[in-house]
Enzyme design. Structure first.
Site, PDB file in Angstrom:
ATOM      1  CE1 TYR A   9     -13.161  -8.100   0.213  1.00 51.80           C
ATOM      2  CE2 TYR A   9     -11.260  -9.389  -0.484  1.00 51.80           C
ATOM      3  CZ  TYR A   9     -11.824  -8.434   0.334  1.00 51.80           C
ATOM      4  OH  TYR A   9     -11.054  -7.799   1.279  1.00 51.80           O
TER       5      TYR A   9
ATOM      6  NE  ARG B 290      -4.127  -1.201  -0.400  1.00 56.58           N
ATOM      7  CZ  ARG B 290      -5.297  -1.519   0.162  1.00 56.58           C
ATOM      8  NH1 ARG B 290      -5.702  -0.894   1.225  1.00 56.58           N
ATOM      9  NH2 ARG B 290      -6.055  -2.444  -0.375  1.00 56.58           N
TER      10      ARG B 290
ATOM     11  NE  ARG C 174      -7.098   5.152   1.713  1.00 59.09           N
ATOM     12  CZ  ARG C 174      -8.000   4.290   2.181  1.00 59.09           C
ATOM     13  NH1 ARG C 174      -9.252   4.657   2.334  1.00 59.09           N
ATOM     14  NH2 ARG C 174      -7.653   3.068   2.514  1.00 59.09           N
TER      15      ARG C 174
ATOM     16  NE  ARG D 101      -9.460   7.137  -4.289  1.00 62.92           N
ATOM     17  CZ  ARG D 101     -10.778   7.166  -4.409  1.00 62.92           C
ATOM     18  NH1 ARG D 101     -11.331   7.813  -5.401  1.00 62.92           N
ATOM     19  NH2 ARG D 101     -11.541   6.544  -3.535  1.00 62.92           N
TER      20      ARG D 101
ATOM     21  CG  ASP E 152      -8.490  -3.428  -5.267  1.00 64.89           C
ATOM     22  OD1 ASP E 152      -8.122  -2.632  -4.389  1.00 64.89           O
ATOM     23  OD2 ASP E 152      -9.094  -4.489  -5.015  1.00 64.89           O
TER      24      ASP E 152
HETATM   25  O1  CP3 Z   1       0.388   0.344  -3.185  1.00 64.02           O
HETATM   26  C1  CP3 Z   1      -0.101  -0.760  -3.385  1.00 64.02           C
HETATM   27  O2  CP3 Z   1      -0.013  -1.713  -2.563  1.00 64.02           O
HETATM   28  C2  CP3 Z   1      -0.728  -1.052  -4.745  1.00 64.02           C
HETATM   29  C3  CP3 Z   1      -2.124  -0.919  -4.850  1.00 64.02           C
HETATM   30  C4  CP3 Z   1      -3.087  -1.896  -4.191  1.00 64.02           C
HETATM   31  C5  CP3 Z   1      -4.402  -1.516  -3.856  1.00 64.02           C
HETATM   32  N1  CP3 Z   1      -5.077  -2.618  -3.458  1.00 64.02           N
HETATM   33  C6  CP3 Z   1      -4.950  -0.157  -4.010  1.00 64.02           C
HETATM   34  C7  CP3 Z   1      -6.069   0.244  -3.139  1.00 64.02           C
HETATM   35  C8  CP3 Z   1      -2.960  -3.256  -3.884  1.00 64.02           C
HETATM   36  C9  CP3 Z   1      -1.744  -4.163  -4.003  1.00 64.02           C
HETATM   37  C10 CP3 Z   1      -4.237  -3.699  -3.442  1.00 64.02           C
HETATM   38  C11 CP3 Z   1      -4.531  -5.105  -3.085  1.00 64.02           C
HETATM   39  C12 CP3 Z   1      -5.767  -5.417  -2.358  1.00 64.02           C
HETATM   40  N2  CP3 Z   1      -7.014  -4.899  -2.534  1.00 64.02           N
HETATM   41  C13 CP3 Z   1      -5.858  -6.428  -1.370  1.00 64.02           C
HETATM   42  C14 CP3 Z   1      -4.730  -7.324  -0.943  1.00 64.02           C
HETATM   43  C15 CP3 Z   1      -3.819  -6.675   0.015  1.00 64.02           C
HETATM   44  C16 CP3 Z   1      -4.378  -6.490   1.396  1.00 64.02           C
HETATM   45  O3  CP3 Z   1      -4.501  -5.324   1.796  1.00 64.02           O
HETATM   46  O4  CP3 Z   1      -4.666  -7.486   2.041  1.00 64.02           O
HETATM   47  C17 CP3 Z   1      -7.181  -6.457  -0.917  1.00 64.02           C
HETATM   48  C18 CP3 Z   1      -7.752  -7.360   0.153  1.00 64.02           C
HETATM   49  C19 CP3 Z   1      -7.910  -5.488  -1.675  1.00 64.02           C
HETATM   50  C20 CP3 Z   1      -9.346  -5.175  -1.603  1.00 64.02           C
HETATM   51  C21 CP3 Z   1      -9.559  -3.778  -1.158  1.00 64.02           C
HETATM   52  N3  CP3 Z   1      -9.293  -2.669  -1.932  1.00 64.02           N
HETATM   53  C22 CP3 Z   1     -10.061  -3.337   0.087  1.00 64.02           C
HETATM   54  C23 CP3 Z   1     -10.469  -4.242   1.228  1.00 64.02           C
HETATM   55  C24 CP3 Z   1     -10.100  -1.945   0.032  1.00 64.02           C
HETATM   56  C25 CP3 Z   1     -10.662  -1.011   1.057  1.00 64.02           C
HETATM   57  C26 CP3 Z   1      -9.786  -0.817   2.224  1.00 64.02           C
HETATM   58  C27 CP3 Z   1      -9.252   0.574   2.264  1.00 64.02           C
HETATM   59  O5  CP3 Z   1      -8.061   0.712   2.580  1.00 64.02           O
HETATM   60  O6  CP3 Z   1     -10.016   1.520   2.034  1.00 64.02           O
HETATM   61  C28 CP3 Z   1      -9.577  -1.548  -1.213  1.00 64.02           C
HETATM   62  C29 CP3 Z   1      -9.400  -0.159  -1.696  1.00 64.02           C
HETATM   63  C30 CP3 Z   1      -8.048   0.258  -2.107  1.00 64.02           C
HETATM   64  N4  CP3 Z   1      -7.233  -0.444  -2.944  1.00 64.02           N
HETATM   65  C31 CP3 Z   1      -7.403   1.478  -1.753  1.00 64.02           C
HETATM   66  C32 CP3 Z   1      -6.157   1.475  -2.389  1.00 64.02           C
HETATM   67  C33 CP3 Z   1      -5.112   2.551  -2.377  1.00 64.02           C
HETATM   68  C34 CP3 Z   1      -7.992   2.571  -0.878  1.00 64.02           C
HETATM   69  C35 CP3 Z   1      -9.101   3.272  -1.551  1.00 64.02           C
HETATM   70  C36 CP3 Z   1      -8.853   4.684  -1.993  1.00 64.02           C
HETATM   71  O7  CP3 Z   1      -7.727   5.146  -2.244  1.00 64.02           O
HETATM   72  O8  CP3 Z   1      -9.862   5.371  -2.094  1.00 64.02           O
END
Ligand code: CP3
Length: 340
Positions: A151, A25, A29, A38, A75
């Site tokens: 999911y 991540r 954010r 974004r 994602d």
């Molecule tokens: O920097 C990085 O790691 C690359 C980008 C990345 C994102 N999601 C962007 C993202 C990666 C590698 C993921 C993988 C992902 N997505 C996983 C596996 C890793 C983990 O955290 O266990 C999972 C389970 C998801 C599903 C997912 N996507 C969830 C549960 C959420 C919401 C949680 C949150 O933090 O809000 C997301 C949204 C998401 N994916 C965000 C980002 C940067 C946040 C949303 C935003 O920026 O508005």
């Protein structure tokens, strides 16, 4: 040619001048620069589908934090969508699927995704590679089939994923046919990412820890193993969150790197996994809420415990969005300045 290939060398078990570092991540954010980009997209899914924007935030952590790799901004949920099950990202709540999978007929109606179905990701990879210009490697990724399945059945995040687990108990046949379809899609997807320029790949099994060891072998590892066998040419990282019970089994996969979370003791993990794999991790993301001397002390302790070879420094899971960017940078710098 890559100017900094520390992560690739560490993944292959070769000597490195210092321990390399990237953060799960890292594109997100915690960076005001990310939040600014974004805002240009009307929602998260549109953001992910706009290669220029995705490539821009992919490169940001390399410029701003000085990490040794970029990870493509996307994602794991792009796979269900490519198979015919679209998702939304609800602000401050997380993923949401209007339709979920309940019947075998619904599994049959899903497509096996082809690489071309995810052209927006491969286009973003090509743009990011161009922008990186060989500075650091680019990591591609996908969710593990079990986590994607969770999911697609549950329809949203959950503490227990009890609907998804219920399906394993009540309809193992449907479960296996859906897991196989996700696996085939993921193999196509990862191979397309590699063709587009990904230098290594990570498989995220975020919900590994809610299965029993026996269920984990049957419903998750078997499919990750198929992916590891079918995706070749680049180093592969398998990160199964909370799967402390499966470390020995995971070590038998045809992967190069195994991700550890902070609940896994480093010495014990090295013993269980052996020295044919590189380990990645495993600082608690909450460490970055503490003061600088504590961050330095704990980070150096972690580096010592892993030792100078076969380690890629990272957190044990993704950065929390309210982490101070300066502390993240301090963590990265501490690792980059450390010498054995
Ligand atoms: O920097 C990085 O790691 C690359 C980008 C990345 C994102 N999601 C962007 C993202 C990666 C590698 C993921 C993988 C992902 N997505 C996983 C596996 C890793 C983990 O955290 O266990 C999972 C389970 C998801 C599903 C997912 N996507 C969830 C549960 C959420 C919401 C949680 C949150 O933090 O809000 C997301 C949204 C998401 N994916 C965000 C980002 C940067 C946040 C949303 C935003 O920026 O508005």
């Amino acid at each position: 040619m890559l100017k900094n290939d520390l992560i690739l060398r560490a993944a292959r078990g070769q000597d490195v001048e210092r321990t390399p570092v990237w953060l799960m991540r890292q594109a997100g954010r915690i960076l005001p620069e990310y939040r600014k980009v974004r805002e240009k997209a009307k929602d998260f899914v549109t953001f992910v589908k706009t290669p220029e924007l995705a490539a821009e935030v992919t490169v940001q952590p390399v410029d701003i934090l000085g990490v040794d790799a970029a990870i493509i901004f996307s994602d794991i949920l792009v796979i269900p969508e490519a198979m015919g099950l679209p998702y939304k990202m609800i602000e401050a709540k997380g993923p949401f699927f209007e339709k979920t999978i309940k019947t075998e007929k619904e599994v049959e109606q899903l497509r096996v995704a082809a690489g071309e179905d995810l052209k927006y990701v491969t286009d973003a990879i090509k743009l990011a590679k161009k922008e990186l210009n060989g500075r650091v490697p680019l990591i591609g990724f996908a969710g593990a089939p079990w986590t994607i399945f969770a999911y697609m059945i549950e329809g949203s995040g959950s503490k227990t994923f009890s609907q998804a687990k219920k399906m394993l108990y009540t309809n193992p046949k449907l479960s296996h046919s859906l897991l196989q379809k996700i696996t085939d899609s993921t193999i196509n997807y990862l191979n397309a990412q590699i063709l587009a320029g990904a230098d290594l790949i990570q498989i995220f099994d975020s919900w590994a820890g809610i299965l029993s060891p026996e269920q984990y072998n049957e419903f998750s590892l078997q499919y990750i193993s198929q992916i590891c066998d079918a995706v070749t040419n680049v180093p592969k990282i398998v990160f199964a969150k909370d799967a402390f019970f499966a470390r020995k089994e995971i070590s038998k996969l045809k992967c190069d790197v195994i991700g550890l979370d902070w609940t896994m003791d480093i010495a014990e993990s090295k013993m269980l996994i052996g020295n044919n794999k590189t380990l990645q991790g495993n600082a608690d993301p909450c460490l970055l809420y503490s003061d600088l001397p504590t961050i330095k002390k704990e980070t150096e302790k972690m580096l010592q415990a892993f030792g100078p070879k076969r380690h890629i420094a990272n957190l044990g899971h993704g950065l929390y969005p309210d982490t101070d960017k300066e502390k993240v940078k301090f963590f990265v710098d501490t690792i980059k300045e450390f010498r054995f």
